[in-house]
Design an enzyme around this catalytic site. Structure first.
Site, PDB file in Angstrom:
ATOM      1  N   PRO A   2      22.505 -44.308  -4.908  1.00 31.63           N
ATOM      2  CA  PRO A   2      22.427 -45.428  -4.225  1.00 31.63           C
ATOM      3  C   PRO A   2      20.555 -44.256  -3.388  1.00 31.63           C
ATOM      4  CG  PRO A   2      24.398 -44.812  -3.984  1.00 31.63           C
ATOM      5  CD  PRO A   2      23.976 -44.001  -5.215  1.00 31.63           C
ATOM      6  N   GLU A   3      19.643 -44.520  -4.099  1.00 33.30           N
ATOM      7  CA  GLU A   3      18.277 -43.861  -3.445  1.00 33.30           C
ATOM      8  C   GLU A   3      18.016 -45.269  -1.926  1.00 33.30           C
ATOM      9  OE1 GLU A   3      16.190 -41.176  -4.981  1.00 33.30           O
ATOM     10  OE2 GLU A   3      17.976 -40.861  -7.183  1.00 33.30           O
ATOM     11  N   LYS A  51      18.528 -43.991   4.439  1.00 37.60           N
ATOM     12  CA  LYS A  51      19.440 -44.246   3.196  1.00 37.60           C
ATOM     13  C   LYS A  51      20.562 -44.681   4.148  1.00 37.60           C
ATOM     14  CE  LYS A  51      19.576 -40.284   0.454  1.00 37.60           C
ATOM     15  NZ  LYS A  51      19.658 -39.957  -0.617  1.00 37.60           N
ATOM     16  N   ASN A 169      17.931 -37.622  -5.837  1.00 40.41           N
ATOM     17  CA  ASN A 169      17.743 -36.950  -6.800  1.00 40.41           C
ATOM     18  C   ASN A 169      16.958 -37.056  -7.632  1.00 40.41           C
ATOM     19  OD1 ASN A 169      17.935 -34.338  -6.763  1.00 40.41           O
ATOM     20  ND2 ASN A 169      20.580 -34.523  -8.255  1.00 40.41           N
ATOM     21  N   ARG A 250      22.295 -29.610  -5.350  1.00 39.32           N
ATOM     22  CA  ARG A 250      22.325 -30.393  -6.620  1.00 39.32           C
ATOM     23  C   ARG A 250      21.910 -30.325  -7.557  1.00 39.32           C
ATOM     24  NH1 ARG A 250      21.473 -35.274  -3.377  1.00 39.32           N
ATOM     25  NH2 ARG A 250      22.088 -36.737  -4.856  1.00 39.32           N
TER      26      ARG A 250
END
Ligand SMILES: [Zn+2]
Length: 269
Positions: A2-3, A51, A169, A250
């Site tokens: 989910p971006e 988001k 990411n 990340r």
């Protein structure tokens, strides 16, 4: 993953399923809202901010409230027709069910599920930088916020939602590849920050309205990214093996040839 575009799509699904509808039943399966009952409330609209998902509701008393949720890595909302089998995810992941005469919305593995007065939405999303998919998208402000942290790596800065809201990411890795910038480049050394920001926005906008996220233009499985998720596979441009490494909290993927690295700052500096 989910971006911003996925969240935008999700907001649209909820808008189409519920906007204008009266809620005929609600079932919250999170402790903080376990006693909340939205029966006879109405759904005013569904919106996204970066988001974050904002489902704006009207209480029978006339007050405006917002049901906030965040998908993080694994959350999802699904809308079903009444009577349709809920095929989305295992039932134990359900955090909320909202029923209306025309649709049932089911939220799976949602995070930060809270109900706040709509006037207080700013407490939840006010810290965010300009929303890449928002009507008020402000690229100059995003560039200014990024440039405020000149020594931060661009890989981390793009993920910091206080700078600009919506890049996750996957798009971070892809945008940096497309611009030929190493993820470890300090923000102040990025050659064309406005160009990078503009490309980030275009990439998210191009993926609105569909669930397959692609930076290559291809929607074929295994061909949707240049570097993300492609560790040790050959770079689509130069054939060099794509690398994967931790960057901040990340992992990041990059091509060491197409994204030449400046000397990394020493840990003492
Ligand atoms: Zn390459």
């Amino acid at each position: 993953m989910p971006e911003g575009d996925t969240v935008w799509n999700t907001a649209r699904v909820l808008q189409r399923a519920l906007a204008g509808a009266r809620i005929t039943g609600s079932d919250f399966r999170v402790p903080q809202l376990a006693t909340t009952d939205l029966t006879d409330w109405t759904v005013r609209e569904s919106a996204s901010r970066g988001k974050h998902l904002l489902l704006r509701l009207g209480a029978p008393t006339g007050e405006h409230w917002t049901l906030h949720s965040h998908l993080r890595m694994d959350g999802a909302w699904r809308a079903y027709a009444p009577g349709e089998r809920w095929s989305g995810r295992p039932a134990h992941l359900i955090r909320v069910v909202l029923r209306s005469p025309g649709a049932v919305a089911v939220g799976y593995h949602l995070h930060d599920l809270t109900l706040v007065p709509t006037a207080d939405e700013g407490h939840l999303v006010g810290h965010l930088g300009p929303d890449l998919l928002g009507a008020d998208w402000d690229p100059a402000e995003a560039v200014r916020r990024l440039a405020d942290h000149p020594e931060q790596t661009i890989g981390e800065a793009l993920l910091d939602q206080r700078n600009l809201a919506g890049v996750g990411n996957l798009y971070k890795c892809e945008v940096l590849f497309l611009r030929g910038v190493s993820p470890w480049t300090p923000v102040e050394k990025v050659p064309d920050l406005p160009g990078l920001v503009a490309l980030s926005q275009r990439l998210l906008a191009a993926n609105r309205g569909r669930w397959t996220q692609s930076s290559t233009g291809s929607l074929h499985r295994g061909q949707t990214s240049y570097v993300y998720g492609r560790r040790a596979q050959p770079c689509r441009r130069c054939g060099t093996a794509i690398r994967k490494e931790e960057l901040g909290e990340r992992v990041t993927y990059w091509c060491p040839v197409c994204q030449p690295e400046l000397p990394r700052p020493s840990s003492s500096g």
